[in-house]
Design an enzyme around this catalytic site. Structure first.
Site, short mmCIF file in Angstrom:
data_model
loop_
_atom_site.label_atom_id
_atom_site.label_comp_id
_atom_site.label_asym_id
_atom_site.label_seq_id
_atom_site.Cartn_x
_atom_site.Cartn_y
_atom_site.Cartn_z
N ARG A 193 0.57 -1.31 -0.12
CA ARG A 193 0.10 0.16 -0.23
C ARG A 193 1.52 1.46 -0.33
O ARG A 193 0.74 2.54 1.23
CB ARG A 193 -1.06 0.33 1.42
CG ARG A 193 -2.33 -1.12 1.45
CD ARG A 193 -2.73 -1.88 0.04
NE ARG A 193 -2.93 -2.78 0.47
CZ ARG A 193 -3.71 -3.27 -0.79
NH1 ARG A 193 -3.43 -3.04 -2.06
NH2 ARG A 193 -4.46 -4.55 -1.04
N ASN A 233 2.03 -7.57 7.43
CA ASN A 233 2.55 -8.75 6.41
C ASN A 233 3.88 -9.60 7.02
O ASN A 233 4.77 -8.75 6.07
CB ASN A 233 2.10 -9.10 5.66
CG ASN A 233 0.30 -8.91 6.08
OD1 ASN A 233 -0.29 -9.50 6.63
ND2 ASN A 233 -0.40 -8.34 4.88
N GLU A 235 -5.78 -12.46 7.89
CA GLU A 235 -5.91 -12.97 7.05
C GLU A 235 -4.11 -13.52 6.34
O GLU A 235 -3.57 -13.68 5.90
CB GLU A 235 -4.89 -11.06 6.03
CG GLU A 235 -6.44 -10.66 6.68
CD GLU A 235 -5.61 -8.46 5.29
OE1 GLU A 235 -4.66 -8.59 5.27
OE2 GLU A 235 -7.05 -8.16 5.47
N ASP A 252 -12.34 -1.03 7.23
CA ASP A 252 -11.10 -1.00 7.25
C ASP A 252 -10.23 0.44 6.44
O ASP A 252 -10.37 0.71 5.03
CB ASP A 252 -10.31 -2.01 5.95
CG ASP A 252 -8.91 -2.56 5.84
OD1 ASP A 252 -8.61 -2.25 6.12
OD2 ASP A 252 -9.04 -3.77 4.92
N GLU A 303 -4.44 3.94 0.96
CA GLU A 303 -4.83 3.63 0.21
C GLU A 303 -6.50 2.49 -0.02
O GLU A 303 -6.61 3.22 -1.52
CB GLU A 303 -4.75 1.89 1.22
CG GLU A 303 -5.70 0.69 1.02
CD GLU A 303 -5.21 -0.67 1.76
OE1 GLU A 303 -5.12 -0.81 2.63
OE2 GLU A 303 -6.13 -1.54 1.37
#
Ligand code: GCW
Length: 651
Positions: A132, A174, A258, A337, A365
């Site tokens: 992002r 992540n 996720e 989100d 984003e």
């Protein structure tokens, strides 16, 4: 030669400072921050450090009673003193004084931050990409190596410190393969390099860690938080990190979300997972920031009972009070989100015994990729002044971290950052204002978007003849973006994966579970207790009642909470379908207006900045037109109801 933009430290502005003389009282312990303060004065601003107090214009004084924050006291026209209990606050006071000097409205001020933790999260990957990210590649990494770009990182640290940021997470939540090893001996020396730069500016460095690290390192077969060997593993790891980096901030964790591993795999809950890590860090005074962005990302669109908006509350409310003192939950400001419009996450105010951080997204984003101008302070101001109705007479969101966290110093605000290796840091020059502004509201949530914008404009561009033009564009930009994208709080409708541009059904039948449920009669998500998913009940009574009832639900959130007919009449007397048409036509007109206004600034701005924004505005117009036409066509086809002004719809 690459010249990196000075952002709000535009050198032109500092002629005054160069002429000034600074004096630091000798009793102040000379830590790396104080050394850096001296260096900033002498090297960056090229001003003089004097050894005789009476010769100085600015005097730094350590005063234990001035905590937290600092006091800048004007003695007379010639002299100020800056007092604080800590060197980091002296440094922040120094920048505050300079920035205000530029803005010419300096007075005596006692500044205390609203939030203890004021953090920027980088979603940078070790290969140099940024999840992002819209401003080029990472300023820290390339090709699974550290860039070691001391100058750029230092400039960045200065920018952050000047607005009071005090924590930074260096890598994406992540945590991919190679990043897992950032906490290994192989990479820690380089992490230390960055930690030292940020440390001098009073910013603590954190790393995002992979919950399954003991397995990924090849050391253990499990990452079960209740397993003693796993606990040992993390303790050893923490010892190793702190041996090298004594002021390391701690770990940021995205778990069971996720696809990221987490405690669920072992039948453990998030408190057990977070506390295990927290206990490894506690002896070193480190903290664990644990994200609540946990939801079922494998939904079936046929199943109407699952509601992603409910997820954080459903997963975390029952754990209130179960987290250790050095654990802080990082909670996205809304239940979904980072959409352009969504309500405030109902966990805020409801959690009573857990440290909390409110998470925002500076990187655009879902809000225009730093192509479209979107001054996000409007959104943040509104969100932070939302009354959770969990207090008497009120409990505004901005006060939740400090008042509802058992250890207030482990609470605050965080935001996903928006910088990359582009020469101007943020792609669109005007997006720098969002980074500046985030720091400012993290410090003082009552500063208005207008005030912050004025500061930023003055610092960045100096005196402008057409100040009103740029203000008009930026202050209306958030509403404009909302106007031509998804209507009335319904959210998403963006192109899957990349999240820029329209794709009305892009997520409608997808596993991530965000739906608009448009049919020939109407649209919106029914989240009421009476007929929907029951999400409304997660709010305090007064807010529950307001959202549950169609007549009191605010229009801008109507489709977030209710499924209504296209002919439903809004509070302003318009039908939903006419509102969709009007906002989409008007949104495009606004962007055209921006394009018409912008040339007035041509002679005033540096050509590079002028062109940069012009070029982005042209792309924004294309985007807005695409949104307008797809939305209007889609809803015309669905509803069969024509626009009452008969504007062009591609039927
Ligand atoms: O909105 C989603 C983003 C992901 C991000 C995730 C998160 C880092 O699309 O890219 O992953 O939020 O907040 O963890």
């Amino acid at each position: 030669m690459v010249t990196i933009d000075n952002a709000w430290f535009s050198k032109l502005q500092y002629a005054k400072i160069t002429k000034m003389r600074f004096y630091i009282k000798p009793n102040i312990f000379e830590d790396s921050i104080l050394l850096n303060l001296k260096n900033e004065i002498e090297t960056f601003f090229q001003a003089k450090l004097v050894t005789v107090e009476s010769e100085a214009n600015v005097v730094f004084v350590l005063d234990k009673s001035i905590y937290p924050g600092y006091l800048v006291k004007k003695m007379n026209q010639e002299k100020v003193i800056i007092l604080a209990a800590e060197t980091v606050s002296l440094l922040q006071g120094f920048y505050y004084y300079l920035l205000n000097l530029i803005n010419n409205d300096f007075n005596d001020v006692r500044q205390t931050p609203n939030q203890a933790i004021r953090m920027i999260d980088h979603w940078d990957n070790f290969d140099g990409t940024i999840e992002r990210g819209y401003a080029g590649r990472s300023i820290f990494y390339e090709n699974n190596q550290f860039l070691d770009d001391y100058n750029r990182v230092k400039m960045y640290a200065r920018m952050l410190a000047s607005v009071g940021i005090n924590y930074i997470a260096l890598n994406n939540v992540n945590v991919h393969h190679e990043e897992t090893f950032l906490i290994s001996a192989k990479h820690l020396a380089k992490v230390k390099f960055l930690a030292d730069i940020f440390g001098k500016f009073g910013i603590k460095v954190m790393l995002s860690v992979n919950f399954a690290s003991p397995i990924r390192f090849g050391d253990l077969k499990t990452a079960d938080p209740l397993d003693e060997q796993v606990q040992q593993w993390w303790q050893t790891r923490a010892n190793l990190i702190y041996d090298l980096i004594p002021d390391f901030g701690g770990f940021l964790v995205k778990a069971d979300s996720e696809g990221e591993p987490g405690p669920f795999a072992y039948g453990r809950d998030h408190a057990q997972g977070a506390n295990m890590l927290a206990r490894a860090l506690a002896p070193h005074h480190g903290i664990v920031i644990w994200r609540t962005f946990v939801y079922n990302a494998h939904q079936d669109w046929r199943d109407r009972t699952t509601d992603r908006a409910r997820a954080a509350y459903d997963n975390f409310m029952a754990l209130d009070g179960k987290f250790d003192d050095n654990v802080t939950l990082q909670i996205k400001f809304g239940p979904i989100d980072f959409q352009t419009r969504e309500p405030v996450q109902p966990l805020f105010g409801a959690l009573e015994k857990t440290n909390q951080i409110i998470e925002f997204q500076v990187t655009q984003e879902y809000t225009g990729h730093q192509i479209d101008i979107n001054y996000l302070l409007q959104q943040w101001y509104e969100v932070l002044h939302f009354d959770t109705k969990h207090g008497q007479p009120e409990l505004l969101l901005k006060d939740v971290p400090q008042t509802k966290s058992p250890v207030p110093q482990n609470s605050g605000v965080a935001a996903v950052g928006n910088v990359g290796r582009d020469d101007n840091w943020t792609g669109n020059k005007l997006a720098q204002a969002n980074l500046y502004g985030f720091g400012r509201i993290a410090w003082d949530a009552d500063l208005t978007p207008e005030q912050i914008l004025s500061e930023w404009l003055q610092l960045t561009f100096g005196k402008l003849e057409h100040l009103d033009v740029i203000k008009e564009i930026m202050l209306s930009s958030n509403a404009t973006y909302e106007a031509y994208t998804a209507p009335l709080g319904v959210g998403f409708m963006v192109t899957p994966q990349n999240h820029y541009g329209p794709s009305i059904d892009g997520y409608e039948f997808d596993r991530w579970g965000t739906y608009h449920f448009a049919d020939r009669n109407g649209l919106g998500v029914d989240r009421t207790v009476k007929t929907g998913t029951g999400y409304t009940r997660q709010y305090a009574d007064a807010n529950y009642a307001k959202y549950e009832d169609l007549t009191t639900c605010p229009d801008e959130l109507l489709l977030f909470f209710h499924h209504v007919d296209y002919t439903h009449v809004l509070h302003d007397g318009k039908t939903v379908i006419q509102h969709i048409y009007d906002t989409h036509f008007e949104g495009v007109e606004k962007v055209k207006q921006y394009l018409a206004l912008w040339p007035q600034l041509e002679d005033e701005l540096a050509p590079i900045d002028y062109q940069n924004v012009l070029e982005h505005l042209n792309r924004q117009l294309k985007n807005a037109v695409e949104w307008r036409d797809q939305m209007n066509t889609f809803f015309y086809r669905m509803s069969g109801i024509p626009d009452n002004q008969e504007r062009k719809i591609y039927a």
